[in-house]
Write a protein that holds these residues in place. Structure first.
Motif, mmCIF file in Angstrom:
data_model
loop_
_atom_site.group_PDB
_atom_site.id
_atom_site.type_symbol
_atom_site.label_atom_id
_atom_site.label_comp_id
_atom_site.label_asym_id
_atom_site.label_seq_id
_atom_site.Cartn_x
_atom_site.Cartn_y
_atom_site.Cartn_z
ATOM 1 N N THR A 109 37.324 40.055 50.322
ATOM 2 C CA THR A 109 35.781 40.011 50.429
ATOM 3 C C THR A 109 35.683 41.381 51.021
ATOM 4 O OG1 THR A 109 36.253 38.831 52.331
ATOM 5 C CG2 THR A 109 35.672 37.409 50.513
ATOM 6 N N ALA A 110 36.484 42.169 51.426
ATOM 7 C CA ALA A 110 36.145 43.414 52.071
ATOM 8 C C ALA A 110 37.372 44.550 51.765
ATOM 9 C CB ALA A 110 35.916 43.319 53.519
ATOM 10 N N GLY A 111 36.804 45.740 51.621
ATOM 11 C CA GLY A 111 37.890 46.565 51.434
ATOM 12 C C GLY A 111 37.877 47.188 49.888
ATOM 13 N N PRO A 112 38.810 47.884 49.601
ATOM 14 C CA PRO A 112 38.763 48.528 48.345
ATOM 15 C C PRO A 112 38.832 47.653 47.097
ATOM 16 C CG PRO A 112 40.394 49.621 49.806
ATOM 17 C CD PRO A 112 40.059 48.275 50.320
ATOM 18 N N TYR A 113 39.495 46.262 47.156
ATOM 19 C CA TYR A 113 39.455 45.275 46.253
ATOM 20 C C TYR A 113 37.964 44.451 46.118
ATOM 21 C CZ TYR A 113 44.291 45.614 44.530
ATOM 22 O OH TYR A 113 45.435 46.016 44.160
ATOM 23 N N ALA A 114 37.311 44.650 47.076
ATOM 24 C CA ALA A 114 36.214 43.718 47.171
ATOM 25 C C ALA A 114 35.400 43.761 45.978
ATOM 26 C CB ALA A 114 35.369 44.019 48.261
ATOM 27 N N PRO A 115 34.863 42.800 45.333
ATOM 28 C CA PRO A 115 33.957 42.697 44.519
ATOM 29 C C PRO A 115 32.638 43.346 44.559
ATOM 30 C CG PRO A 115 34.778 40.361 44.735
ATOM 31 C CD PRO A 115 35.154 41.303 45.748
ATOM 32 N N LYS A 116 32.097 44.154 43.504
ATOM 33 C CA LYS A 116 30.927 45.002 43.731
ATOM 34 C C LYS A 116 29.781 44.132 43.057
ATOM 35 C CE LYS A 116 32.266 48.663 41.342
ATOM 36 N NZ LYS A 116 32.350 49.784 40.930
ATOM 37 N N GLY A 117 28.876 43.428 43.817
ATOM 38 C CA GLY A 117 27.746 42.814 43.276
ATOM 39 C C GLY A 117 28.238 41.334 43.085
ATOM 40 N N PRO A 118 27.201 40.351 42.856
ATOM 41 C CA PRO A 118 27.179 39.018 42.856
ATOM 42 C C PRO A 118 27.900 38.398 41.630
ATOM 43 C CG PRO A 118 25.059 39.956 42.138
ATOM 44 C CD PRO A 118 25.711 40.949 42.703
ATOM 45 N N LEU A 119 28.415 37.346 41.767
ATOM 46 C CA LEU A 119 29.040 36.769 40.472
ATOM 47 C C LEU A 119 27.727 36.415 39.657
ATOM 48 C CD1 LEU A 119 31.493 34.307 42.332
ATOM 49 C CD2 LEU A 119 31.799 36.454 41.000
ATOM 50 N N PRO A 120 28.180 36.290 38.065
ATOM 51 C CA PRO A 120 29.567 36.486 37.473
ATOM 52 C C PRO A 120 29.799 38.076 37.536
ATOM 53 C CG PRO A 120 27.772 35.975 36.039
ATOM 54 C CD PRO A 120 27.107 36.005 37.049
#
Length: 320
Positions: free
Chosen positions: A52-63
């Motif tokens: 949920t944080a850091g370089p792997y964190a998703p960009k933007g809301p789902l989907p």
């Protein structure tokens, strides 16, 4: 365009086919028509909601569409490899120009994908973290894995005097020897130090690349000689190592370092001399990336299930 996306966090079952809008490149970006996308444990962690944080964190809301790396063609016909952070499981992806590199002829899509996360990790473990010098002895844990198999070969390419591979089965040890290791031994923590010293003609070693952690890391530290370096980049044992006492390091001037490739890519970009060198070595057949199964893009769920069940060997590839 077709893509695989997830509308909620969870396991492989949350991945589903979808029709999504074609991506549009912004300033400093390029649209790539995807020929193949790589599968990583980072994808699984992302759709599970573990980042949920850091370089792997998703960009933007789902989907969202997962996928960190792609091989494909640009509008002007260049065949490229790119790190996308998100959106690779699709027919097209947008890649930042600093994360793109041209793929030489003779390098397959699977080989190129194996060089991005795993190859760059192996390169930086040896060059940036361990700072290998010609003639030094190098121990590689999990030597038949994606990163370990490349580290074995690169250690030889960079002038290591002796490469000691550790792996969990006879088949994997035989594979490590094929790749250029001088000796391949069992990776169990029990009797670790004795096996390493025997494999290195009774002498302590200069470098250990550790992806296992726990008791193995503790034992590995005692095999290092004067100015020896241990680099930890994983903990597949899921066991905690004991705290490293300063005196244990100071007496032999040893170093313990950690390394993770994703923050480095976030800072500097994936393109550049290291990735170009890896691709050149592969094109010249001096480096042999380990490529595994290929799946149709719509079977991404199967690829994730197989990876989680450890039924796979080598880089897994999705084909749109």
């Amino acid at each position: 365009m077709r893509a695989m996306q997830y509308e909620r966090f969870g396991g492989p079952e949350v991945l589903a086919p979808a029709e999504v809008p074609d991506p549009v490149a912004g300033r400093g970006e390029t649209v790539v028509e995807v020929a193949a996308a790589g599968v990583n444990f980072g994808d699984i962690k992302q759709i599970a909601g573990e980042h949920t944080a850091g370089p792997y964190a998703p960009k933007g809301p789902l989907p969202l569409v997962p996928g960190l790396e792609v091989v494909g063609r640009t509008a002007d016909g260049r065949r490229v490899l790119g790190y996308v952070r998100q959106g690779g499981y699709a027919e097209k992806a947008v890649v930042a120009d600093r994360d793109l590199v041209t793929v030489p002829e003779g390098v397959s899509a699977g080989e190129a994908l194996a060089l991005l996360i795993q190859g760059l990790t192996a390169w930086h473990l040896l060059r940036s973290a361990a700072r290998i010098r010609p003639g030094e002895s190098v121990v590689v844990h999990a030597a038949a894995g994606g990163t370990g198999s490349l580290a074995v070969q690169l250690a030889r390419e960079f002038g290591a005097g002796r490469v000691i591979a550790m792996a969990s089965s006879e088949e994997k040890r035989a594979f490590a020897l094929e790749l250029g290791a001088d000796v391949a031994i069992d990776g169990d923590a029990e009797g670790y130090q004795e096996r390493i010293l025997y494999a290195n003609h009774g002498q302590p070693v200069d470098i250990v690349l550790d992806a296992i952690g726990g008791p193995v890391l503790d034992s590995a530290l005692d095999t290092l000689g004067y100015l020896g370096r241990l680099v930890t980049y994983g903990a597949s044992s899921r066991q905690a190592a004991s705290a490293v006492a300063p005196g244990r390091l100071a007496m032999e001037s040893r170093t313990v370092a950690g390394f993770w490739i994703i923050p480095l890519i976030a800072r500097d970009g994936a393109g550049g001399t290291a990735l170009e060198e890896l691709l050149r070595l592969t094109a010249r057949r001096r480096l042999r990336p380990l490529v595994g199964a290929e799946y149709d893009l719509m079977r991404a769920r199967d690829a994730h299930e197989d990876l989680l069940a450890r039924r796979t060997k080598g880089k897994l590839v999705l084909r749109p």
